[in-house]
Design an enzyme around this catalytic site. Structure first.
Site, PDB file in Angstrom:
ATOM      1  N   TYR A 188      -3.746   5.000  10.172  1.00 38.76           N
ATOM      2  CA  TYR A 188      -3.391   4.854  11.387  1.00 38.76           C
ATOM      3  C   TYR A 188      -3.494   6.392  12.325  1.00 38.76           C
ATOM      4  CZ  TYR A 188       1.203   6.552   9.669  1.00 38.76           C
ATOM      5  OH  TYR A 188       2.165   7.515   8.987  1.00 38.76           O
ATOM      6  N   LYS A 193       1.133   6.620  -5.655  1.00 35.02           N
ATOM      7  CA  LYS A 193       1.593   5.373  -5.878  1.00 35.02           C
ATOM      8  C   LYS A 193       1.450   4.789  -7.194  1.00 35.02           C
ATOM      9  CE  LYS A 193       1.182   3.731  -1.056  1.00 35.02           C
ATOM     10  NZ  LYS A 193       0.338   2.748  -0.123  1.00 35.02           N
ATOM     11  N   ASP A 223       3.855  -2.877   0.433  1.00 40.08           N
ATOM     12  CA  ASP A 223       2.717  -2.748   0.888  1.00 40.08           C
ATOM     13  C   ASP A 223       2.058  -3.812   1.499  1.00 40.08           C
ATOM     14  OD1 ASP A 223       2.498  -0.198   1.521  1.00 40.08           O
ATOM     15  OD2 ASP A 223       1.506   0.469  -0.376  1.00 40.08           O
TER      16      ASP A 223
END
Length: 290
Positions: free
Chosen positions: A236, A72, A108
């Site tokens: 997650y 990123k 985000d």
């Protein structure tokens, strides 16, 4: 799945690891639901291969792509322009191809704050504690400050290569918003304990605890979680990290990064297609795949 044709547009995800990602399910279902001729794929790309991957995607005239850890921040030097949010944050998770010009965005922070709201959290005027200083962490910091969080405690390693960027971001946000941002060494457990006790929300915005290293955790097992604290993890997979398990055992409300992924993906989908992702249908579809 929609039949791939000679006109099918390509979108996808760059990062490492990416095999666990549910983004292909989410986007490909949405393309099909809205009868859009696109496909979304995952590409395992580490930092050393990022430049070649981005230039290859530009040459292939892809519609756009997402980035996840560890790409990123590094991707900024390979793009032609940045959105205002991406420039402020210094990290990109979504790239849009505008006729050969690659424009970086960051969705985000929007995704995370929307997921917190979904949990019933009203963070305006409250204190928040954040662990990490990478791309997701900076995005969450910026959006939290813009959304009215009053005080933000940021914990990271004093040796982190991201420290200068986080210091600059904290300075910029302190001067442009009403949020007071303080940076601490994550090894200072007494400061972390005090911050947690003053906070409505504590967030792990790092990859520590992600599969396959599920037993890793930034906080020690004997950390004293205040029972009125909500604890979130942007991971997650696994569904419940060690951090979330420790927090639950202490009586805290917890949530993982699933909703953040969904909502940041919905914003990326809008950037690429100009259409709204059918979020409710996507949630139902993903639940059926579990």
């Amino acid at each position: 799945m929609t039949q791939i044709t000679g006109k099918t547009g390509l979108t996808g995800l760059l990062g490492s690891p990416v095999a666990h990602s549910i983004s292909p399910l989410m986007h490909n279902y949405s393309f099909q639901a809205l009868d859009l001729d696109y496909v979304y794929l995952c590409f395992d790309v580490k930092e050393q291969g990022l430049k070649a991957a981005v230039e290859g995607l530009r040459a292939l005239n892809v519609r756009g792509f997402n980035l996840t850890m560890p790409d990123k921040n590094r991707v900024l030097e390979y793009l032609d322009d940045l959105s205002c949010a991406a420039r402020l944050i210094g990290a990109v998770n979504t790239v849009e191809n505008q006729n050969g010009r690659l424009i970086g965005h960051n969705t985000d922070g929007i995704g995370f704050m929307r997921s917190a709201k979904e949990q019933g959290l009203e963070l305006k005027g409250k204190t928040m504690t954040l662990l990490g200083a990478g791309g997701a962490a900076t995005a969450i910091c910026a959006q939290a400050a813009l959304d009215g969080v009053a005080q933000l405690h940021i914990f990271l390693r004093s040796t982190s290569a991201h420290l200068p960027r986080m210091e600059t971001l904290a300075e910029n946000l302190s001067s442009t918003t009403d949020c007071c941002l303080q940076i601490h060494d994550i090894q200072n457990l007494s400061a972390l304990q005090n911050a947690a006790e003053d906070s409505a929300l504590l967030v792990n915005a790092t990859s520590v605890g992600m599969a396959p290293d599920c037993e890793n955790c930034l906080l020690p097992e004997d950390f004293c979680f205040p029972s009125n604290l909500t604890v979130a993890d942007i991971i997650y997979n696994p569904w419940k990290t060690k951090l979330l398990s420790l927090a639950e055992n202490a009586g805290c409300k917890t949530f993982n990064g699933y909703s953040m992924l969904l909502y940041q993906g919905a914003e990326a989908f809008r950037i690429w297609t100009g259409r709204d992702m059918p979020v409710g249908k996507v949630q139902n579809y993903l639940q059926m795949q579990e």
